[in-house]
Write an enzyme that holds these catalytic residues in place. Structure first.
Site, PDB file in Angstrom:
ATOM      1  N   LYS A   1       8.304   4.531  -3.121  1.00 28.63           N
ATOM      2  CA  LYS A   1       9.392   3.592  -3.422  1.00 28.63           C
ATOM      3  C   LYS A   1      10.163   4.046  -4.664  1.00 28.63           C
ATOM      4  O   LYS A   1      11.387   4.120  -4.658  1.00 28.63           O
ATOM      5  CB  LYS A   1       8.843   2.168  -3.649  1.00 28.63           C
TER       6      LYS A   1
ATOM      7  N   ARG B   1      -5.120  -2.317  -4.899  1.00 29.18           N
ATOM      8  CA  ARG B   1      -3.670  -2.467  -4.684  1.00 29.18           C
ATOM      9  C   ARG B   1      -3.327  -2.324  -3.202  1.00 29.18           C
ATOM     10  O   ARG B   1      -2.463  -3.029  -2.686  1.00 29.18           O
ATOM     11  CB  ARG B   1      -2.915  -1.427  -5.527  1.00 29.18           C
TER      12      ARG B   1
ATOM     13  N   ARG C   1       7.089  -9.254  -2.783  1.00 28.95           N
ATOM     14  CA  ARG C   1       5.761  -8.741  -2.461  1.00 28.95           C
ATOM     15  C   ARG C   1       4.880  -9.800  -1.807  1.00 28.95           C
ATOM     16  O   ARG C   1       3.722  -9.517  -1.482  1.00 28.95           O
ATOM     17  CB  ARG C   1       5.108  -8.329  -3.772  1.00 28.95           C
TER      18      ARG C   1
ATOM     19  N   ARG D   1      -0.184   6.134 -15.493  1.00 28.88           N
ATOM     20  CA  ARG D   1      -0.306   4.684 -15.532  1.00 28.88           C
ATOM     21  C   ARG D   1      -1.760   4.239 -15.618  1.00 28.88           C
ATOM     22  O   ARG D   1      -2.642   4.850 -15.025  1.00 28.88           O
ATOM     23  CB  ARG D   1       0.338   4.089 -14.263  1.00 28.88           C
TER      24      ARG D   1
HETATM   25  P1  AP5 Z   1       5.945   6.857  -6.096  1.00 25.38           P
HETATM   26  O1  AP5 Z   1       7.362   7.044  -5.694  1.00 25.38           O
HETATM   27  O2  AP5 Z   1       5.662   6.698  -7.544  1.00 25.38           O
HETATM   28  O3  AP5 Z   1       5.298   5.650  -5.244  1.00 25.38           O
HETATM   29  P2  AP5 Z   1       5.539   4.084  -5.295  1.00 25.38           P
HETATM   30  O4  AP5 Z   1       5.722   3.610  -3.881  1.00 25.38           O
HETATM   31  O5  AP5 Z   1       6.605   3.742  -6.283  1.00 25.38           O
HETATM   32  O6  AP5 Z   1       4.097   3.619  -5.758  1.00 25.38           O
HETATM   33  P3  AP5 Z   1       3.633   2.636  -6.900  1.00 25.38           P
HETATM   34  O7  AP5 Z   1       2.240   3.013  -7.256  1.00 25.38           O
HETATM   35  O8  AP5 Z   1       4.634   2.562  -8.013  1.00 25.38           O
HETATM   36  O9  AP5 Z   1       3.644   1.278  -6.106  1.00 25.38           O
HETATM   37  P4  AP5 Z   1       2.969  -0.016  -6.476  1.00 25.38           P
HETATM   38  O10 AP5 Z   1       3.615  -0.921  -5.519  1.00 25.38           O
HETATM   39  O11 AP5 Z   1       1.480   0.009  -6.435  1.00 25.38           O
HETATM   40  O12 AP5 Z   1       3.295  -0.222  -8.044  1.00 25.38           O
HETATM   41  P5  AP5 Z   1       4.334  -1.116  -8.825  1.00 25.38           P
HETATM   42  O13 AP5 Z   1       4.714  -0.401 -10.058  1.00 25.38           O
HETATM   43  O14 AP5 Z   1       5.392  -1.618  -7.929  1.00 25.38           O
HETATM   44  O15 AP5 Z   1       5.096   8.075  -5.496  1.00 25.38           O
HETATM   45  C1  AP5 Z   1       3.712   8.231  -5.820  1.00 25.38           C
HETATM   46  C2  AP5 Z   1       3.390   9.724  -6.054  1.00 25.38           C
HETATM   47  O16 AP5 Z   1       3.489  10.405  -4.812  1.00 25.38           O
HETATM   48  C3  AP5 Z   1       4.374  10.426  -7.016  1.00 25.38           C
HETATM   49  O17 AP5 Z   1       3.652  11.311  -7.842  1.00 25.38           O
HETATM   50  C4  AP5 Z   1       5.332  11.197  -6.094  1.00 25.38           C
HETATM   51  O18 AP5 Z   1       5.740  12.418  -6.671  1.00 25.38           O
HETATM   52  C5  AP5 Z   1       4.462  11.448  -4.850  1.00 25.38           C
HETATM   53  N1  AP5 Z   1       5.233  11.339  -3.591  1.00 25.38           N
HETATM   54  C6  AP5 Z   1       6.181  10.412  -3.284  1.00 25.38           C
HETATM   55  N2  AP5 Z   1       6.640  10.588  -2.021  1.00 25.38           N
HETATM   56  C7  AP5 Z   1       5.955  11.651  -1.514  1.00 25.38           C
HETATM   57  C8  AP5 Z   1       5.984  12.335  -0.261  1.00 25.38           C
HETATM   58  N3  AP5 Z   1       6.810  11.965   0.737  1.00 25.38           N
HETATM   59  N4  AP5 Z   1       5.138  13.398  -0.102  1.00 25.38           N
HETATM   60  C9  AP5 Z   1       4.302  13.778  -1.116  1.00 25.38           C
HETATM   61  N5  AP5 Z   1       4.237  13.188  -2.339  1.00 25.38           N
HETATM   62  C10 AP5 Z   1       5.050  12.120  -2.529  1.00 25.38           C
HETATM   63  O19 AP5 Z   1       3.424  -2.362  -9.203  1.00 25.38           O
HETATM   64  C11 AP5 Z   1       2.339  -2.214 -10.117  1.00 25.38           C
HETATM   65  C12 AP5 Z   1       1.652  -3.564 -10.305  1.00 25.38           C
HETATM   66  O20 AP5 Z   1       2.576  -4.511 -10.897  1.00 25.38           O
HETATM   67  C13 AP5 Z   1       1.169  -4.260  -9.030  1.00 25.38           C
HETATM   68  O21 AP5 Z   1      -0.108  -3.795  -8.631  1.00 25.38           O
HETATM   69  C14 AP5 Z   1       1.158  -5.724  -9.484  1.00 25.38           C
HETATM   70  O22 AP5 Z   1       0.047  -6.008 -10.287  1.00 25.38           O
HETATM   71  C15 AP5 Z   1       2.391  -5.820 -10.364  1.00 25.38           C
HETATM   72  N6  AP5 Z   1       3.606  -6.188  -9.613  1.00 25.38           N
HETATM   73  C16 AP5 Z   1       4.733  -5.419  -9.459  1.00 25.38           C
HETATM   74  N7  AP5 Z   1       5.647  -6.060  -8.716  1.00 25.38           N
HETATM   75  C17 AP5 Z   1       5.087  -7.275  -8.409  1.00 25.38           C
HETATM   76  C18 AP5 Z   1       5.539  -8.381  -7.638  1.00 25.38           C
HETATM   77  N8  AP5 Z   1       6.750  -8.380  -7.030  1.00 25.38           N
HETATM   78  N9  AP5 Z   1       4.707  -9.451  -7.519  1.00 25.38           N
HETATM   79  C19 AP5 Z   1       3.512  -9.481  -8.109  1.00 25.38           C
HETATM   80  N10 AP5 Z   1       3.018  -8.455  -8.844  1.00 25.38           N
HETATM   81  C20 AP5 Z   1       3.806  -7.362  -8.993  1.00 25.38           C
HETATM   82 MG    MG Z   2       6.670   2.708  -8.114  1.00 23.94          MG
END
Ligand code: AP5
Ligand code: MG
Length: 215
Positions: free
Chosen positions: A13, A172, A88, A161
């Site tokens: 994402k 997660r 979410r 992180r």
């Molecule tokens: P990356 O692009 O960083 O993946 P991502 O989908 O952004 O993954 P996240 O870990 O950020 O998602 P998340 O939903 O768990 O975390 P968030 O910060 O939203 O890619 C990952 C890696 O893979 C990178 O190194 C990249 O280079 C590589 N990659 C990407 N695409 C690839 C491909 N096609 N092939 C190979 N490699 C690839 O949330 C964190 C926490 O915040 C949650 O757990 C929760 O506690 C809280 N939170 C956030 N939003 C909410 C909400 N709306 N409601 C409640 N709690 C929330």
């Molecule tokens: Mg992310």
């Protein structure tokens, strides 16, 4: 243009939102990044979110909804935004609908990046970002051109992180399947949701997303 990027932890994402930001001149709104900024600032919201995030659970809906509503009102969102990590839960998706209606805004696309859970642990445990500009990298899948130097800003310090360890990733992923994936059907019923194959290369996923958007 306003869109939602849906997908499991590690689906790409954030990686894809940054590319769409540049391609369409719209802004990425990542609730995860916003919460991490709150944690770093030591605010009350950050203190409440920290433990929840480190456990891999979801922060309460009302905190997130208020935070995103204020953010959408800011001037840099007027040409459009990419919601990354929000909504979410079904209550968040319902609140977003009401919020957009009140603000006289539309939702143009909901794009699901579909991936296999097994591959997500390796993606997340190998992820790191530039401490200066936030550009994202991966130990194996997305290395900078010169090792140890950020391609975008030349920074030499990187961070990982607190929630990017295998145990938290499993929680997660569970939270994603239990609480977030039902919103795919929510938007599917409204006929606005399209899925792309997130197991393809980073460039190929960008191509699929641009095609789905029609640009
Ligand atoms: P990356 O692009 O960083 O993946 P991502 O989908 O952004 O993954 P996240 O870990 O950020 O998602 P998340 O939903 O768990 O975390 P968030 O910060 O939203 O890619 C990952 C890696 O893979 C990178 O190194 C990249 O280079 C590589 N990659 C990407 N695409 C690839 C491909 N096609 N092939 C190979 N490699 C690839 O949330 C964190 C926490 O915040 C949650 O757990 C929760 O506690 C809280 N939170 C956030 N939003 C909410 C909400 N709306 N409601 C409640 N709690 C929330
Ligand atoms: Mg992310």
């Amino acid at each position: 243009m306003n869109l939602i990027l849906l997908g499991a932890p590690g689906a790409g994402k954030g990686t894809q939102a940054k590319r769409l930001e540049e391609a369409f001149s719209i802004i990425q709104l990542s609730t995860g990044d916003m919460l991490r900024a709150e944690v770093a600032s030591g605010s009350d919201l950050g203190a409440e979110a920290k433990k929840i995030m480190e456990a891999g659970a979801l922060v309460p809906d009302e905190l997130i909804i208020g935070m995103i509503s204020k953010r959408i009102d800011q001037d840099d969102c007027k040409d459009g935004f990419i919601l990354d990590g929000f909504p979410r839960t079904t209550p968040q998706a319902e609140a977003l609908g009401e919020m957009l209606e009140e603000k006289n805004l539309t939702l143009d696309h909901v794009l699901e990046i579909r991936t296999d859970d097994d591959a997500m642990v390796a993606r997340i445990t190998g992820r790191y970002t530039c401490a200066k500009c936030g550009a994202g990298y991966h130990d194996e899948f997305q290395k900078p051109a010169v090792e140890g130097v950020c391609d975008k800003c030349g920074g030499k310090e990187f961070s990982r992180r607190a929630d990017d360890n295998e145990e938290t990733v499993r929680s997660r992923l569970k939270a994603y399947h239990d609480q977030t994936s039902p919103i795919i059907a929510f938007y599917g019923d409204k006929g606005v949701c399209k899925a792309v194959d997130g197991m393809a290369s980073i460039d190929d996923v960008t191509k699929q997303l641009k095609e789905a958007i029609g640009g």
